[in-house]
Design a protein around this motif. Sequence first.
Motif, PDB file in Angstrom:
ATOM      1  N   ASP A   1      -7.756   4.013  -2.058  1.00 48.85           N
ATOM      2  CA  ASP A   1      -9.202   3.811  -2.084  1.00 48.85           C
ATOM      3  C   ASP A   1      -9.872   4.917  -2.890  1.00 48.85           C
ATOM      4  O   ASP A   1      -9.198   5.731  -3.522  1.00 48.85           O
ATOM      5  CB  ASP A   1      -9.764   3.726  -0.659  1.00 48.85           C
ATOM      6  CG  ASP A   1      -9.598   5.014   0.136  1.00 48.85           C
ATOM      7  OD1 ASP A   1      -9.175   6.046  -0.426  1.00 48.85           O
ATOM      8  OD2 ASP A   1      -9.897   4.990   1.341  1.00 48.85           O
TER       9      ASP A   1
ATOM     10  N   VAL B   1      -4.236   2.714   1.163  1.00 50.20           N
ATOM     11  CA  VAL B   1      -4.757   1.615   1.977  1.00 50.20           C
ATOM     12  C   VAL B   1      -3.766   0.457   2.076  1.00 50.20           C
ATOM     13  O   VAL B   1      -3.828  -0.331   3.020  1.00 50.20           O
ATOM     14  CB  VAL B   1      -6.115   1.097   1.449  1.00 50.20           C
ATOM     15  CG1 VAL B   1      -7.186   2.147   1.630  1.00 50.20           C
ATOM     16  CG2 VAL B   1      -6.025   0.653   0.015  1.00 50.20           C
ATOM     17  N   GLN B   2      -2.850   0.355   1.102  1.00 44.98           N
ATOM     18  CA  GLN B   2      -1.896  -0.748   1.114  1.00 44.98           C
ATOM     19  C   GLN B   2      -0.644  -0.375   0.334  1.00 44.98           C
ATOM     20  O   GLN B   2      -0.730   0.308  -0.688  1.00 44.98           O
ATOM     21  CB  GLN B   2      -2.540  -1.986   0.499  1.00 44.98           C
ATOM     22  CG  GLN B   2      -1.783  -3.258   0.715  1.00 44.98           C
ATOM     23  CD  GLN B   2      -2.570  -4.442   0.203  1.00 44.98           C
ATOM     24  OE1 GLN B   2      -2.771  -4.575  -1.000  1.00 44.98           O
ATOM     25  NE2 GLN B   2      -3.040  -5.286   1.116  1.00 44.98           N
TER      26      GLN B   2
ATOM     27  N   ASN C   1      -0.507  -2.379   5.577  1.00 44.41           N
ATOM     28  CA  ASN C   1      -1.926  -2.069   5.435  1.00 44.41           C
ATOM     29  C   ASN C   1      -2.323  -0.954   6.385  1.00 44.41           C
ATOM     30  O   ASN C   1      -1.852  -0.906   7.529  1.00 44.41           O
ATOM     31  CB  ASN C   1      -2.785  -3.296   5.749  1.00 44.41           C
ATOM     32  CG  ASN C   1      -2.637  -4.380   4.711  1.00 44.41           C
ATOM     33  OD1 ASN C   1      -2.853  -4.140   3.534  1.00 44.41           O
ATOM     34  ND2 ASN C   1      -2.243  -5.570   5.137  1.00 44.41           N
TER      35      ASN C   1
ATOM     36  N   ARG D   1      -2.746   4.972   9.866  1.00 50.15           N
ATOM     37  CA  ARG D   1      -2.943   5.575   8.546  1.00 50.15           C
ATOM     38  C   ARG D   1      -1.604   5.617   7.824  1.00 50.15           C
ATOM     39  O   ARG D   1      -0.601   6.030   8.409  1.00 50.15           O
ATOM     40  CB  ARG D   1      -3.490   6.992   8.714  1.00 50.15           C
ATOM     41  CG  ARG D   1      -3.712   7.719   7.428  1.00 50.15           C
ATOM     42  CD  ARG D   1      -4.357   9.091   7.688  1.00 50.15           C
ATOM     43  NE  ARG D   1      -4.363   9.854   6.476  1.00 50.15           N
ATOM     44  CZ  ARG D   1      -3.466  10.788   6.171  1.00 50.15           C
ATOM     45  NH1 ARG D   1      -2.519  11.096   7.023  1.00 50.15           N
ATOM     46  NH2 ARG D   1      -3.532  11.415   5.025  1.00 50.15           N
TER      47      ARG D   1
END
Length: 160
Positions: free
Chosen positions: A55, A61-62, A72, A78
């Motif tokens: 991000d 994030v993925q 994810n 996290r």
Amino acid sequence: MVALSSSRRRLPKTALPKELSAEGLAGCRLGQSPADDFEAAASRRSAPGVEVSRDGDNEIVQVHLGRWRVLNAGPQRRIAEVRQLAGEKTAVRLERLAEGGAHPSSEIWQLYDRQGRLEAAMQSALDGRFAMLTNYVTRQGCRLVKNTRGELEAVEQWSF
């Protein structure tokens, strides 16, 4: 005549990780992936490898692993780190976040093969004194604690 033993199998001490890390998880050779024995590279499309999406704050994030596995991040999880290891393995470190999402309560190292199959996972408390190792290839698991020398030692083992 057939003889059966009802005793639990013991993992050799050399098969257990000595530390809570990606290398420790990858180095505990509890078994080889069946896919490693029957490789037919010409008969399948090559997997795209590992793709990491971040991000604006540079947080992961993925993660795409192989052709189909997607991990994810979320409000209580996290993705802290992704590492490429020898033998075309990928280790992913996940942090389980506490109630407010500010502080991690535990961490999980997951080991994937190049196709995105989960081979092993090691979940530990943040202080590192307790861990649980699960090998999905051999279907074995064990509970680990740190001994007086600071090395992980199995105190309980099982098959599933």
